[in-house]
Motif scaffolding. Sequence first.
Motif, PDB file in Angstrom:
ATOM      1  N   ILE A  61       0.868  -1.169   0.000  1.00  0.00           N
ATOM      2  CA  ILE A  61       0.000   0.000   0.000  1.00  0.00           C
ATOM      3  C   ILE A  61       0.906   1.220   0.000  1.00  0.00           C
ATOM      4  O   ILE A  61       1.998   1.190   0.559  1.00  0.00           O
ATOM      5  N   GLY A  62       0.479   2.261  -0.659  1.00  0.00           N
ATOM      6  CA  GLY A  62       1.282   3.468  -0.717  1.00  0.00           C
ATOM      7  C   GLY A  62       0.550   4.557  -1.463  1.00  0.00           C
ATOM      8  O   GLY A  62      -0.679   4.624  -1.439  1.00  0.00           O
ATOM      9  N   SER A  63       1.312   5.410  -2.146  1.00  0.00           N
ATOM     10  CA  SER A  63       0.683   6.460  -2.943  1.00  0.00           C
ATOM     11  C   SER A  63       1.584   6.826  -4.111  1.00  0.00           C
ATOM     12  O   SER A  63       2.795   6.638  -4.064  1.00  0.00           O
ATOM     13  N   LYS A  64       0.937   7.305  -5.163  1.00  0.00           N
ATOM     14  CA  LYS A  64       1.628   7.835  -6.336  1.00  0.00           C
ATOM     15  C   LYS A  64       1.072   9.229  -6.579  1.00  0.00           C
ATOM     16  O   LYS A  64      -0.124   9.390  -6.799  1.00  0.00           O
ATOM     17  N   ASN A  65       1.951  10.215  -6.505  1.00  0.00           N
ATOM     18  CA  ASN A  65       1.547  11.613  -6.667  1.00  0.00           C
ATOM     19  C   ASN A  65       0.353  11.973  -5.788  1.00  0.00           C
ATOM     20  O   ASN A  65      -0.548  12.679  -6.201  1.00  0.00           O
ATOM     21  N   GLY A  66       0.328  11.442  -4.563  1.00  0.00           N
ATOM     22  CA  GLY A  66      -0.716  11.801  -3.618  1.00  0.00           C
ATOM     23  C   GLY A  66      -1.975  10.977  -3.713  1.00  0.00           C
ATOM     24  O   GLY A  66      -2.880  11.151  -2.922  1.00  0.00           O
TER      25      GLY A  66
END
Length: 181
Positions: A61-66
């Motif tokens: 799990i994470g984020s890409k460009n918010g």
Amino acid sequence: DGGYITCGFGYSVSQSNNLQATLVKRNAAGDTLWTSVLGLSTIQDVATDVVQRTDGGYTFIGSKNGQVTLTRTSVTGVEISTAYYPLANLESPYSYPIRGPFSLSQTADGGYVFVAKKTGEDKMVVVKTDLTGSTQWTYEIGEFDSAPFGGVKQTANGGYIIAAGNRVSWDTQTRPYMVRL
């Protein structure tokens, strides 16, 4: 295999200081077996929690460009697929990505559950997905200034338990609480 998988992010000096999500696989002795850097030159890419799937691959799990993401990789960390969750519903700030999302767990049905902070509100949202990352349901919890710090796990009876907290005031510690779904 007795080894470990870790995730995180780092700044790439050669890529204009963009964040790059990183997975590191280590053997039981702690020696690095492989490292997978998943960020691209134009993307702020962050990994905040990782689990190993029953097929040997990994999901983080994470984020890409918010925008909150759930990314599936092969057993060697090569990206297979990424599911995106609308920025309008989940908070993962572009300038301070460590705030979320949090606590990824694989569920008994092969899907996933994770916790993130709801955008524009002082609430958390629990997201349950299927194996591919498609949202099955969401549940909002929290009160003033809720912060997901403990995570979410599936219980033996198929429910979920969420450890969380809220700040009582700016000069005191966070008050922990637990929610069962």
